[in-house]
Design a protein around this motif. Structure first.
Motif, PDB file in Angstrom:
ATOM      1  N   THR A  33      36.418  40.032  39.322  1.00 12.23           N
ATOM      2  CA  THR A  33      36.729  41.447  39.572  1.00 12.23           C
ATOM      3  C   THR A  33      35.818  42.353  38.755  1.00 12.23           C
ATOM      4  O   THR A  33      35.304  43.359  39.257  1.00 12.23           O
ATOM      5  N   GLN A  34      35.627  42.000  37.473  1.00 13.78           N
ATOM      6  CA  GLN A  34      34.743  42.802  36.626  1.00 13.78           C
ATOM      7  C   GLN A  34      33.317  42.802  37.168  1.00 13.78           C
ATOM      8  O   GLN A  34      32.632  43.827  37.187  1.00 13.78           O
ATOM      9  N   GLU A  84      39.616  35.137  38.310  1.00 17.97           N
ATOM     10  CA  GLU A  84      39.681  36.319  39.173  1.00 17.97           C
ATOM     11  C   GLU A  84      39.282  37.573  38.417  1.00 17.97           C
ATOM     12  O   GLU A  84      38.597  38.445  38.958  1.00 17.97           O
ATOM     13  N   ASN A  85      39.721  37.657  37.158  1.00 17.89           N
ATOM     14  CA  ASN A  85      39.406  38.831  36.343  1.00 17.89           C
ATOM     15  C   ASN A  85      37.909  38.935  36.105  1.00 17.89           C
ATOM     16  O   ASN A  85      37.332  40.021  36.175  1.00 17.89           O
ATOM     17  N   GLN A  86      37.285  37.787  35.831  1.00 20.24           N
ATOM     18  CA  GLN A  86      35.840  37.788  35.642  1.00 20.24           C
ATOM     19  C   GLN A  86      35.124  38.225  36.918  1.00 20.24           C
ATOM     20  O   GLN A  86      34.193  39.023  36.877  1.00 20.24           O
ATOM     21  N   LEU A  95      43.771  33.496  37.211  1.00 27.11           N
ATOM     22  CA  LEU A  95      43.665  34.922  36.918  1.00 27.11           C
ATOM     23  C   LEU A  95      42.475  35.221  36.012  1.00 27.11           C
ATOM     24  O   LEU A  95      41.829  36.267  36.158  1.00 27.11           O
TER      25      LEU A  95
END
Length: 586
Positions: free
Chosen positions: A204-205, A200-202, A197
């Motif tokens: 996504t940003q 994934e968050n990186q 996650l």
């Protein structure tokens, strides 16, 4: 149905007891975990109890204690079924605490302190409230203190031999180890997921920032041209050439935004692990390619880039997924326009590959001298193609999505750069399937369908429930053009009020509406005798949510239509449903 299948169905029924009508995945996880633990403890108790009663010690009192614990443990399933979820989880936990202490006192020589590990490990999985977690933790500590005191002072109401103590302790240790292994699964999964996650968050940003940048440019351009249009409309004599230029520029911006949105949806599709099926159809290849070139020529106007089509020895009609090929070529054209020199041509060469029973498409453009392309990374998202800047000259999502779509069609894509001629070439090879002329008519409306639309739709009242005002208005205007009487609301609650007041002939409802979910709205419509016979069509862009859409049909929706709406099929669907309802009612 075999014995194993029936057993699996029964297990699934018990595990999912109490999860009906619950949307929160975390709550569902906790409910199912309590049910699984209850079943697991019940199963593990059987060999332990049989061994203790048959080989170690048997008394009616001890048998009664085991039966009571067993029944209390299984009652947890019933509590969950009755939607008493907190009662179920606390009932299960307190039951385990009580009987660990009870049997620890009864068999003082058997050290059951290790069972406290099991109690502590389940606290944070089955309960979310921190106050209740603290109470449960203190109760586990109290259990441990009682067991320690019992062992320290040698309290043993039911004395056992050393061998008997060893057998009981070994059986309980085995049971606890099985439970701990079962409980470690969500912990292991959560730990692995945490790192995924973060990554994934990186990503996504990063993607969000780049998509926002890509969207900003055409939207800013469109805003400028809209202001120019407003200024032009204020003139007494409007310049047709200026209006034509404004229309062209707005069309360019719109198509850019559509391409970005299409690629973003495809990326979400890939991230969800979904592989869309190929929708094969027969189509005229040259006509299709000419339309694509005309579409993209508008995008090349500002850079004075033109397109040249060279097509040789190709069959007139082929079979493939037309929409995917369009997305592939639009992305390649967009990329070519972005990195081509001004006042150059983009070549599209289409030819058969007989040795492979395939056909190839080559997109060739003259690149800027400043473009520096890493051939190994060219098909990754947002690859920088300029050493002096990153975001403005990145490839975006287009080439990444293109590669995925090519693979979905069973093809392959390669990239080469000719340094001497300063050209960039993308070559795509698709499997070749010959089409038939008689199959071309299948995508068009039949005379019967056109007659049905003309006969059924005029005069029918349609209620459109959609919080997207632009989409709702466009849909309403199209239906009004065909003689229907549209009205529009923006929420589920407003829809129910309007239905009660106007009694429309058909309802077109967006899947995601504020105030009231589509499922709830449909249930209320179908439970009301005055509205249960009004046809309901659900529109949605959730192309992967097949389970949710099928559930709407089970609740009483007549059909669903995927966005973006294909107007011909949409009109046929509305006409058919209204027509069928009239026949049913009469």
């Amino acid at each position: 149905m075999g014995f194993i299948s029936r057993l699996n169905l029964l297990y699934t029924k018990f595990v999912k007891a109490g999860t009906e009508d619950i949307a929160d995945p975390e709550q569902i996880f906790r409910i199912e975990l309590v049910n699984k633990l209850s079943l697991l403890v019940a199963v593990l108790m059987v060999p332990i109890v049989v061994t203790v009663l048959s080989c170690v010690i048997f008394t009616p009192f001890l048998l009664a204690c085991f039966i009571i614990e067993y029944l209390i443990n299984l009652s947890v399933l019933q509590w969950n079924k009755l939607k008493k979820h907190r009662t179920a989880s606390l009932f299960f936990y307190f039951n385990q605490c009580f009987f660990v202490a009870f049997f620890g006192i009864l068999f003082g020589g058997v050290q059951l302190q290790f069972a406290i590990i099991f109690l502590v490990s389940i606290i944070f999985l089955i309960e979310r409230d921190n106050k209740i977690r603290t109470i449960c933790y203190l109760l586990a500590v109290l259990d441990l203190a009682v067991l320690q005191l019992v062992y320290f002072y040698g309290v043993e109401p039911a004395p056992l031999s050393f061998n008997s103590e060893f057998v009981i302790q070994s059986m309980v240790i085995g049971g606890v180890m099985v439970i701990l292994y079962f409980l470690s699964i969500p912990y292991r999964h959560g730990n692995d997921l945490r790192f995924s996650l973060v990554k994934e968050n990186q990503n996504t940003q990063h993607y969000t920032a780049n998509i926002a940048h890509e969207m900003r440019s055409p939207l800013n351009s469109m805003s400028i041209w809209v202001e120019k249009l407003e200024h032009e409309l204020q003139k007494k004599e409007m310049n047709k050439q200026t209006l034509a230029l404004i229309a062209t520029m707005l069309k360019t911006g719109t198509r850019n935004v559509q391409g970005i949105i299409s690629n973003s949806l495809s990326l979400a599709e890939i991230g969800a692990g979904k592989k869309p099926e190929n929708v094969m159809e027969h189509f005229m290849l040259k006509e299709f390619l000419v339309d694509l070139i005309e579409f993209n020529s508008v995008l090349g106007i500002q850079r004075e880039i033109s397109f040249v089509l060279n097509m040789d020895k190709m069959p007139a009609i082929i079979v493939s997924d037309k929409n995917k090929i369009a997305q592939i070529l639009n992305n390649l054209f967009s990329n070519a326009i972005k990195f081509s020199k001004k006042k150059t041509k983009v070549q599209l060469i289409v030819e058969p590959v007989p040795a492979r029973r395939a056909w190839s498409v080559k997109v060739i453009n003259h690149s800027n001298s400043s473009v520096n392309v890493n051939m190994e990374e060219i098909f990754s998202p947002y690859v920088s193609c300029n050493t002096n800047s990153h975001v403005p000259d990145s490839t975006g999502l287009g080439l990444f999505i293109t590669k995925e779509k090519v693979h979905e069609l069973g093809g392959e894509i390669t990239f080469t750069k000719n340094i001497q001629e300063n050209t960039v070439e993308f070559t795509v090879i698709f499997p070749l399937m010959l089409g038939k002329l008689e199959m071309l008519q299948q995508g068009k409306l039949t005379e019967e369908e056109m007659e049905l639309i003309r006969r059924v739709l005029p005069g029918q009242k349609v209620l459109i429930a959609d919080d997207d005002a632009i989409t709702a208005r466009a849909t309403g205007e199209e239906l009004n053009r065909l003689g229907m009487i549209p009205s529009v609301v923006s929420s589920g609650n407003a829809m129910l009020l309007r239905v009660a007041a106007d009694k429309p002939d058909v309802i077109i409802m967006d899947y995601h509406m504020p105030g009231l979910r589509a499922e709830q709205a449909i249930v209320q419509l179908k439970e009301n005798p005055d509205t249960k016979n009004i046809p309901v069509i659900v529109t949605t862009g959730a192309v992967y949510n097949h389970n949710g859409l099928n559930e709407l049909l089970e609740l009483g929706a007549d059909d669903y239509v995927l966005k973006p709406i294909e107007i011909k099929n949409f009109l046929v669907t509305i006409s058919r449903i209204i027509h069928n309802k009239k026949i049913t009612v009469s």
